[in-house]
Design an enzyme around this catalytic site. Sequence first.
Site, PDB file in Angstrom:
ATOM      1  N   ASP A 106      18.968  15.501 -25.758  1.00  0.00           N
ATOM      2  CA  ASP A 106      19.630  14.214 -25.532  1.00  0.00           C
ATOM      3  C   ASP A 106      21.122  14.357 -25.824  1.00  0.00           C
ATOM      4  O   ASP A 106      21.529  15.217 -26.619  1.00  0.00           O
ATOM      5  CB  ASP A 106      19.072  13.152 -26.489  1.00  0.00           C
ATOM      6  CG  ASP A 106      17.581  12.944 -26.304  1.00  0.00           C
ATOM      7  OD1 ASP A 106      17.101  13.142 -25.178  1.00  0.00           O
ATOM      8  OD2 ASP A 106      16.927  12.583 -27.300  1.00  0.00           O
TER       9      ASP A 106
HETATM   10  N1  URA Z   1      13.365  15.193 -29.028  1.00  0.00           N
HETATM   11  C1  URA Z   1      14.240  14.155 -28.903  1.00  0.00           C
HETATM   12  O1  URA Z   1      13.913  13.032 -29.226  1.00  0.00           O
HETATM   13  N2  URA Z   1      15.460  14.431 -28.418  1.00  0.00           N
HETATM   14  C2  URA Z   1      15.882  15.675 -28.094  1.00  0.00           C
HETATM   15  O2  URA Z   1      17.026  15.852 -27.677  1.00  0.00           O
HETATM   16  C3  URA Z   1      14.974  16.723 -28.229  1.00  0.00           C
HETATM   17  C4  URA Z   1      13.718  16.455 -28.699  1.00  0.00           C
END
Ligand code: URA
Length: 247
Positions: A111
């Site tokens: 993310d």
């Molecule tokens: N899980 C999440 O919530 N975000 C990420 O970026 C990776 C794994």
Amino acid sequence: MTPDDDALRLNRFLARAGFGSRRSVETLIADGRVRIDGEVAASPGCRVAPGSRVTVDGKDASWPTAWRVLAHHKTLGVVTSLRQQGQAPCLAGVAAAAGFGPGLVPVGRLDADTTGLLIWTDDGDLAQALLRPRRQVWKRYEVRLAAALPPSARPRLTDGGIMLDGHPCLPARLLPPGRDPRRWILEIQEGRNRQVRRMFGAVGATVLGLHRTAIGPVTLGDLAPGKFRELTAGEIAALRAAADGGP
Ligand code: URA
């Protein structure tokens, strides 16, 4: 290393040489269209030694070039996309600044508000193995929560079964890195959208910070934010073995 250590299984050789996925090239082999040094190849498990001549329908398949596999420390706010959409910084700028050609791409995503380890490679076969939909290599995340995690929430996170998008999560590993009950390490074998945040959300916890420190045997170590490093041959071999379901 003995010469046999450098040999590749035929299906992997053909996949790396660009003839399709490891599964799809098995049809070429079964149809008798592939030869090794003039002999029709009997099975996907035949070994191709360096210097052997492999042909598909009589045309030479070149020995795959050395693939590049890099570790990258993604920074906060960068969108894991090679296509610029809107104003937010994305990996297109990162790839351009590093002088990467179009073949070198990030494997999977983090993310925008997650930091840490991303693997980049031009080896589509490795990328595909790392992203297989079922059980993937273990990925380790450092998690910072808004409040202490109650002990009753822990088995729900580790035992599997939290429902996301109508499917239960696989069992996970939860470790306390220290004494702060707001800080945890979660290891998962999946890569669903915002999975770690949603798993903690399902047990009533809010994630304030998320940082990935390992993908299978590859660790972020002290790689500085925004930087890349080439993986060693040993790391690449270990990553391939893990992606193929090995240790
Ligand atoms: N899980 C999440 O919530 N975000 C990420 O970026 C990776 C794994």
